[in-house]
Design a protein around this motif. Structure first.
Motif, mmCIF file in Angstrom:
data_model
loop_
_atom_site.group_PDB
_atom_site.id
_atom_site.type_symbol
_atom_site.label_atom_id
_atom_site.label_comp_id
_atom_site.label_asym_id
_atom_site.label_seq_id
_atom_site.Cartn_x
_atom_site.Cartn_y
_atom_site.Cartn_z
ATOM 1 N N THR A 1 0.844 -1.202 0.000
ATOM 2 C CA THR A 1 0.000 0.000 0.000
ATOM 3 C C THR A 1 0.880 1.252 0.000
ATOM 4 O OG1 THR A 1 -0.022 0.167 2.400
ATOM 5 C CG2 THR A 1 -1.774 -1.181 1.391
ATOM 6 N N LEU A 2 0.206 2.398 0.004
ATOM 7 C CA LEU A 2 0.927 3.675 0.060
ATOM 8 C C LEU A 2 1.792 3.767 1.319
ATOM 9 C CD1 LEU A 2 -1.806 6.182 -1.216
ATOM 10 C CD2 LEU A 2 0.071 5.143 -2.505
ATOM 11 N N ALA A 3 1.381 3.079 2.383
ATOM 12 C CA ALA A 3 2.184 3.103 3.615
ATOM 13 C C ALA A 3 3.575 2.521 3.352
ATOM 14 C CB ALA A 3 1.480 2.323 4.720
ATOM 15 N N ASP A 4 3.632 1.475 2.535
ATOM 16 C CA ASP A 4 4.930 0.866 2.213
ATOM 17 C C ASP A 4 5.777 1.806 1.353
ATOM 18 O OD1 ASP A 4 4.480 -1.870 3.384
ATOM 19 O OD2 ASP A 4 2.772 -1.759 2.031
ATOM 20 N N CYS A 5 5.098 2.550 0.471
ATOM 21 C CA CYS A 5 5.820 3.524 -0.370
ATOM 22 C C CYS A 5 6.481 4.591 0.511
ATOM 23 C CB CYS A 5 4.870 4.220 -1.348
ATOM 24 S SG CYS A 5 4.013 3.123 -2.477
ATOM 25 N N CYS A 6 5.832 4.926 1.624
ATOM 26 C CA CYS A 6 6.392 5.941 2.526
ATOM 27 C C CYS A 6 7.449 5.343 3.452
ATOM 28 C CB CYS A 6 5.284 6.557 3.390
ATOM 29 S SG CYS A 6 4.155 7.597 2.444
ATOM 30 N N LEU A 7 7.261 4.091 3.838
ATOM 31 C CA LEU A 7 8.146 3.509 4.854
ATOM 32 C C LEU A 7 9.594 3.337 4.373
ATOM 33 C CD1 LEU A 7 8.099 2.263 7.791
ATOM 34 C CD2 LEU A 7 8.127 0.047 6.638
#
Ligand SMILES: O=C(O)/C=C\C(=O)CC(=O)CC(=O)O
Length: 219
Positions: free
Chosen positions: A163-169
């Protein structure tokens, strides 16, 4: 033959900017081809401050994305636009609670951690204090992210889909290492970072794979 010529999206990006990197990952995951226009954040005091670029991005930051005849700024807003206009390879879960979790993680990273290590902030904090400062805010934010992940993570940050969370992490973990943060207290963050780092979309977005990465760093 169609008379509309689809312009290739253009990403204004800097190799080591974690916010540019998030968007590069999302574009790659969604298999959206794009051109990169490199904006050096350091050359001559920063190309992002020149008049020409200020017209593109009034915040004088990267990234900016020119797509569908529009110019978009702010990485999360750009990623949401991609998600809404390019439903292929969704980067948000269907479930509303899971969507909320994705947004929580994105927001902690993008508003409570990353902006505090922006170049303009670090210059203001000063050479002597900048490492301790960056470490303090990264650890504070990562403690919260680690706690959230302890209940929402699966293979990735929220469940088993990227998800987008992984893109940020992933870019934020790189920044944490850059500032020599001790990551041992964050085993879930480290595990997810390892899951993701070798996926092709993430590898291609890595700073060392960027056209403006200095050759001595790219190796
Ligand atoms: O030292 C440099 O090369 C200049 C700027 C950056 O890397 C960008 C940042 O540090 C902020 C960030 O994107 O998290």
């Amino acid at each position: 033959m169609s008379d509309t010529i689809e312009e290739m999206p253009v990403l204004y990006s800097y190799w080591r900017s974690s916010c540019s990197w998030r968007v590069r990952i999302a574009l790659n995951l969604k298999e959206i081809p794009y051109d990169i226009k490199a904006v050096s954040l350091i050359k001559g005091g920063g190309e992002q401050h020149c008049n020409e670029y200020r017209e593109v991005n009034p915040m004088e930051q990267v990234p900016s994305l020119v797509i569908d005849g529009h110019t978009l700024i702010e990485s999360l807003s750009i990623m949401n636009y991609l998600e809404e206009t390019r439903p292929q390879r969704p980067l948000m879960p269907q479930d509303c609670y899971k969507r909320a979790k994705v947004r929580e993680i994105c927001e902690i990273i993008s508003s409570a951690i990353q902006p505090l290590q922006n170049l303009i902030v670090l210059i203001y904090v000063g050479e002597e204090k900048k490492k301790e400062w960056a470490q303090h805010w990264i650890m504070r934010g990562f403690r919260a992210v680690e706690k959230l992940l302890s209940s929402c993570a699966g293979k990735y940050c929220v469940g088993d889909e990227i998800t987008l969370a992984d893109c940020c992490l992933v870019p934020q973990v790189f920044n944490a290492r850059r500032f020599h943060v001790d990551l041992r207290p964050f085993p879930i963050i480290l595990r997810i970072d390892r899951e993701l780092e070798n996926l092709p979309a993430f590898r291609a977005a890595h700073p060392s794979a960027q056209p403006d990465c200095p050759p001595e760093v790219a190796k």
